[in-house]
Design a protein around this motif. Sequence first.
Motif, short mmCIF file in Angstrom:
data_model
loop_
_atom_site.label_atom_id
_atom_site.label_comp_id
_atom_site.label_asym_id
_atom_site.label_seq_id
_atom_site.Cartn_x
_atom_site.Cartn_y
_atom_site.Cartn_z
N ASN A 62 6.62 -12.92 2.68
CA ASN A 62 5.79 -12.72 3.81
C ASN A 62 6.30 -11.50 4.80
OD1 ASN A 62 3.54 -13.34 5.85
ND2 ASN A 62 4.87 -14.84 6.79
N GLU A 63 7.67 -11.49 4.90
CA GLU A 63 8.35 -10.70 5.83
C GLU A 63 8.17 -9.16 5.25
OE1 GLU A 63 10.02 -8.48 8.75
OE2 GLU A 63 9.40 -10.62 8.66
N LEU A 64 8.41 -8.89 3.90
CA LEU A 64 8.31 -7.86 3.14
C LEU A 64 6.75 -7.20 3.12
CD1 LEU A 64 10.28 -8.65 -0.28
CD2 LEU A 64 10.82 -6.97 1.57
N LYS A 108 2.51 -2.21 8.02
CA LYS A 108 2.59 -1.74 9.16
C LYS A 108 1.89 -0.69 9.35
CE LYS A 108 6.47 -3.76 11.77
NZ LYS A 108 8.02 -3.39 12.32
N PRO A 109 2.03 0.63 8.43
CA PRO A 109 1.39 1.74 8.48
C PRO A 109 -0.19 1.71 8.43
CG PRO A 109 3.21 2.19 7.24
CD PRO A 109 2.95 0.73 7.53
N LEU A 110 -0.56 0.86 7.51
CA LEU A 110 -2.03 0.38 7.56
C LEU A 110 -2.62 -0.18 8.57
CD1 LEU A 110 -4.13 1.39 5.30
CD2 LEU A 110 -3.55 -0.68 4.13
N LEU A 115 3.11 -4.46 -4.51
CA LEU A 115 3.75 -5.71 -3.71
C LEU A 115 2.71 -6.74 -3.70
CD1 LEU A 115 5.93 -6.92 -2.06
CD2 LEU A 115 4.83 -5.82 -0.14
N LEU A 116 1.61 -6.31 -3.52
CA LEU A 116 0.37 -7.32 -3.23
C LEU A 116 0.17 -8.20 -4.57
CD1 LEU A 116 -2.11 -5.37 -0.85
CD2 LEU A 116 -1.27 -7.66 -0.42
N ALA A 117 0.20 -7.38 -5.53
CA ALA A 117 0.00 -8.02 -6.66
C ALA A 117 1.07 -9.01 -7.22
CB ALA A 117 -0.05 -6.87 -8.22
N ASN A 118 2.32 -8.55 -6.82
CA ASN A 118 3.58 -9.35 -7.10
C ASN A 118 3.54 -10.76 -6.35
OD1 ASN A 118 6.27 -9.92 -8.52
ND2 ASN A 118 6.85 -9.95 -6.14
N ILE A 119 2.92 -10.79 -4.94
CA ILE A 119 2.80 -11.88 -4.06
C ILE A 119 1.83 -12.81 -4.53
CG2 ILE A 119 2.40 -12.36 -1.66
CD1 ILE A 119 3.97 -10.14 -0.74
N THR A 120 0.52 -12.23 -4.84
CA THR A 120 -0.47 -12.85 -5.20
C THR A 120 -0.56 -13.15 -6.79
OG1 THR A 120 -1.76 -10.80 -5.37
CG2 THR A 120 -2.04 -12.00 -3.56
N GLU A 121 0.30 -12.97 -7.71
CA GLU A 121 0.47 -13.19 -8.92
C GLU A 121 -0.43 -12.67 -9.74
OE1 GLU A 121 0.92 -17.46 -9.50
OE2 GLU A 121 3.07 -17.34 -8.68
N ALA A 152 -7.32 -8.57 -3.04
CA ALA A 152 -6.61 -9.48 -2.23
C ALA A 152 -6.94 -9.63 -0.93
CB ALA A 152 -5.08 -8.89 -2.38
N THR A 153 -6.43 -10.70 -0.38
CA THR A 153 -6.64 -11.21 1.20
C THR A 153 -5.40 -10.88 1.90
OG1 THR A 153 -8.14 -12.58 0.59
CG2 THR A 153 -7.49 -12.75 2.76
N LEU A 154 -5.53 -10.02 2.91
CA LEU A 154 -4.34 -9.60 3.59
C LEU A 154 -4.18 -10.69 4.79
CD1 LEU A 154 -4.85 -5.69 4.35
CD2 LEU A 154 -3.68 -7.01 2.31
N PRO A 155 -2.74 -10.77 5.32
CA PRO A 155 -2.74 -11.88 6.56
C PRO A 155 -3.82 -11.24 7.61
CG PRO A 155 -0.58 -10.54 5.70
CD PRO A 155 -1.54 -9.96 5.08
#
Length: 336
Positions: free
Chosen positions: A6-8, A14-16, A63-69, A82-85
């Motif tokens: 989540n922190e990563l 942040k830029p986006l 990163l998104l792919a890794n987090i969402t498998e 993906a769905t962002l926070p």
Amino acid sequence: MTGLGNELLHQALKPLSLYYERPGIEEVAINRPNEVWTKTGQGWESEQAPEITYKYILSLCRLLANITEQDFDRDRVPILAATLPGGHRFQAIIGPNVRYEIADTHGMAICIRCFKKEKKFSLADYMLRPGEELSDLPDHAVKRRKYAETPYEDLIGAVEHGEAVLISGATATGKTTFLNALVEFIPKNRRIITVEDTREVLLPHVNRVHLIISRTSSANQVSYSHILDSVVRLTPDAIICGEISVGNVKSIYRLMTTGHSNFFATIHADSPQMAIKAFWQNLTQNDINLDPKAAIEIISMAFGRIVQIDRSSGQRIITGVEVPDMVEDVLRDVLR
């Protein structure tokens, strides 16, 4: 998602997020490095964004792919959803399949559909109000109503009586937002199950289940077919299928032919007639050997109402609440 993941992701976004978290932004698009397009009710505007590089977007997608498998690779599987926070919908294609200039060897196409939870829309925001006729209804339009003489009351009656509703409109007309307003009228004692590729439907009902199916390759091999086979055994009073696409239409069509009549869905189309045609065209992409007349009759008869949404001068408006009776018109269009 773990605390570390989540922190990563928070740091990586942040830029986006400086663009999609601005007030009034509906969508963010990136067609090439160092440039961002933002969309409000007034249309699209571009601005320079030196921090939005190809390397940055590629790293974010990994990163998104890794987090969402999800299985993601710019050369082999270059598509990511993906769905962002915060509920923002993220769609990306990056790598050699995307080009901006003729001489380019690779590129990127990114779109973020912004979710604003604090803004709650009602049917009146679409110019659909109690006791009123539709403001943009053509003079020659045939008004087929079952529960009331006016479209608002007739649509609410259809929802309360458990009829299926198809919401039709072009991109960014607010189909899902309208659906979120409409589900408020489903009686609160009913059990609701949603099936979506991105969690967007918001239900006030306590007895509910939300099922998510990835549109892209993932470690989880559950498909729409698997899910919808299970859904009917979970004894829902109503099923909300989200957006009809080539990937889920076969399963939804089977659902329509097995006796479950109370469901809601959205589709990309410019008119109620085109909505039926779009449903049929999605079916044909699945190599299903169906008789056109029989299939179009089933599709048309399955929906108690087709709601048409258009956009005019930045205002989203309902231009039709139809009781489908257009089999011959659609069939002529399909077979010509």
